[in-house]
Write an enzyme that holds these catalytic residues in place. Sequence first.
Site, PDB file in Angstrom:
ATOM      1  N   LEU A  30       0.805  -1.215   0.000  1.00  0.00           N
ATOM      2  CA  LEU A  30       0.000   0.000   0.000  1.00  0.00           C
ATOM      3  C   LEU A  30       0.840   1.267   0.000  1.00  0.00           C
ATOM      4  O   LEU A  30       1.911   1.323   0.607  1.00  0.00           O
ATOM      5  CB  LEU A  30      -0.920  -0.012   1.223  1.00  0.00           C
ATOM      6  CG  LEU A  30      -1.833  -1.229   1.324  1.00  0.00           C
ATOM      7  CD1 LEU A  30      -2.675  -1.153   2.595  1.00  0.00           C
ATOM      8  CD2 LEU A  30      -2.732  -1.369   0.100  1.00  0.00           C
ATOM      9  N   HIS A  34      -3.598   4.239  -2.327  1.00  0.00           N
ATOM     10  CA  HIS A  34      -4.542   3.296  -1.707  1.00  0.00           C
ATOM     11  C   HIS A  34      -5.158   3.914  -0.451  1.00  0.00           C
ATOM     12  O   HIS A  34      -6.359   3.796  -0.212  1.00  0.00           O
ATOM     13  CB  HIS A  34      -3.821   2.023  -1.264  1.00  0.00           C
ATOM     14  CG  HIS A  34      -3.168   1.239  -2.351  1.00  0.00           C
ATOM     15  ND1 HIS A  34      -1.807   1.117  -2.456  1.00  0.00           N
ATOM     16  CD2 HIS A  34      -3.684   0.509  -3.370  1.00  0.00           C
ATOM     17  CE1 HIS A  34      -1.503   0.345  -3.482  1.00  0.00           C
ATOM     18  NE2 HIS A  34      -2.630  -0.031  -4.066  1.00  0.00           N
ATOM     19  N   GLY A 144      -9.394   3.918  -7.930  1.00  0.00           N
ATOM     20  CA  GLY A 144      -8.579   5.077  -8.253  1.00  0.00           C
ATOM     21  C   GLY A 144      -8.672   5.457  -9.725  1.00  0.00           C
ATOM     22  O   GLY A 144      -8.704   4.589 -10.599  1.00  0.00           O
TER      23      GLY A 144
HETATM   24  P1  AMP Z   1      -3.844  -1.915  -6.922  1.00  0.00           P
HETATM   25  O1  AMP Z   1      -3.364  -2.360  -5.576  1.00  0.00           O
HETATM   26  O2  AMP Z   1      -2.776  -1.430  -7.839  1.00  0.00           O
HETATM   27  O3  AMP Z   1      -4.789  -2.912  -7.559  1.00  0.00           O
HETATM   28  O4  AMP Z   1      -4.739  -0.623  -6.646  1.00  0.00           O
HETATM   29  C1  AMP Z   1      -5.859  -0.687  -5.791  1.00  0.00           C
HETATM   30  C2  AMP Z   1      -6.707   0.536  -5.984  1.00  0.00           C
HETATM   31  O5  AMP Z   1      -5.937   1.699  -5.681  1.00  0.00           O
HETATM   32  C3  AMP Z   1      -7.186   0.701  -7.439  1.00  0.00           C
HETATM   33  O6  AMP Z   1      -8.525   1.164  -7.430  1.00  0.00           O
HETATM   34  C4  AMP Z   1      -6.244   1.732  -7.979  1.00  0.00           C
HETATM   35  O7  AMP Z   1      -6.788   2.481  -9.047  1.00  0.00           O
HETATM   36  C5  AMP Z   1      -6.026   2.613  -6.757  1.00  0.00           C
HETATM   37  N1  AMP Z   1      -4.782   3.364  -6.901  1.00  0.00           N
HETATM   38  C6  AMP Z   1      -3.557   2.879  -7.243  1.00  0.00           C
HETATM   39  N2  AMP Z   1      -2.652   3.879  -7.324  1.00  0.00           N
HETATM   40  C7  AMP Z   1      -3.329   5.021  -7.026  1.00  0.00           C
HETATM   41  C8  AMP Z   1      -2.945   6.406  -6.941  1.00  0.00           C
HETATM   42  N3  AMP Z   1      -1.705   6.808  -7.180  1.00  0.00           N
HETATM   43  N4  AMP Z   1      -3.898   7.299  -6.616  1.00  0.00           N
HETATM   44  C9  AMP Z   1      -5.177   6.907  -6.367  1.00  0.00           C
HETATM   45  N5  AMP Z   1      -5.592   5.622  -6.428  1.00  0.00           N
HETATM   46  C10 AMP Z   1      -4.683   4.697  -6.752  1.00  0.00           C
END
Ligand code: AMP
Length: 277
Positions: A30, A34, A144
């Site tokens: 994270l 996140h 995100g």
């Molecule tokens: P992941 O762990 O990469 O699957 O991401 C989990 C959630 O966090 C997804 O909805 C992503 O779009 C969101 N997310 C990842 N990076 C960012 C960021 N830099 N800003 C905002 N949300 C993010």
Amino acid sequence: MQISSLIPETKSIRLSFKGTVGLVPTMGYLHEGHLSLVQKAKRECDHVVATIFVNPTQFGANEDLSKYPRDFKRDSDLLESLGVDLLWSPTAEIMYPPGYQTWVEVEALTKGLEGAMRPGHFRGVATVVAKLFNVIQPDKAYFGQKDAQQAAVIRRMVKDLNFPLEVIVCPTVREADGLAMSSRNVYLSAEERAAATVLYRALSAAKDLYEAGERNAEKLRERMKGVLSSEPLAQMQYVSCADYDSLEELDVVIGKTLLSMAVFFGKTRLIDNFVLG
Ligand code: AMP
């Protein structure tokens, strides 16, 4: 914070929650991006469920599934400190037991952009998110904008399959120099990390052009390509200027528009986007 892995115990903890439930699906490792989703869910819902699951079915054969970064202890400490009520972290065997054979396919929206570069990726994403929704039955689910096509696919799936929940898309959280936060940024060498600001610089240059009145989509794509090509460590995979809802490439920018790109730095693939209009 309670921590679960098995589905029956997860469901029974969920059923003990009175009031609204917000769900934040993640693959762990994270970062502030996140955590911004968790914080928004905390503000808007009575209970927050976070999930950590590195979903094998959304990784291609040549992708980084086995070396995807993990740190469960740090992640669970962070989620607990933010007041998450339940952390559900299933295994691949729990999500896809022997005999598993049911998939969710969102069609046109997954043909281009990430879907074109990563065949099968969104089938894995839509399927696992549908399963998370069915087990947790959240009132709101938080995603995100960083993964713009994923957010569009989930919104479409929720509408098409009548999931009784609201999808909330949260702004991209960036490092001070503009690099979008990503679990994959840890793969970058120091030189690649410095070069990786080129995504933000390319998107900003196209946005400046748009704000100066340019509405020719090809000119905006050319501007992004021009900035990317000025960075020797950046290997562009695609740049796009597409309609925000359909994700179809545009000739002329009219309504809400998505500028997006995928760029390799060595073996590390980064994506980023801006929304115009
Ligand atoms: P992941 O762990 O990469 O699957 O991401 C989990 C959630 O966090 C997804 O909805 C992503 O779009 C969101 N997310 C990842 N990076 C960012 C960021 N830099 N800003 C905002 N949300 C993010």
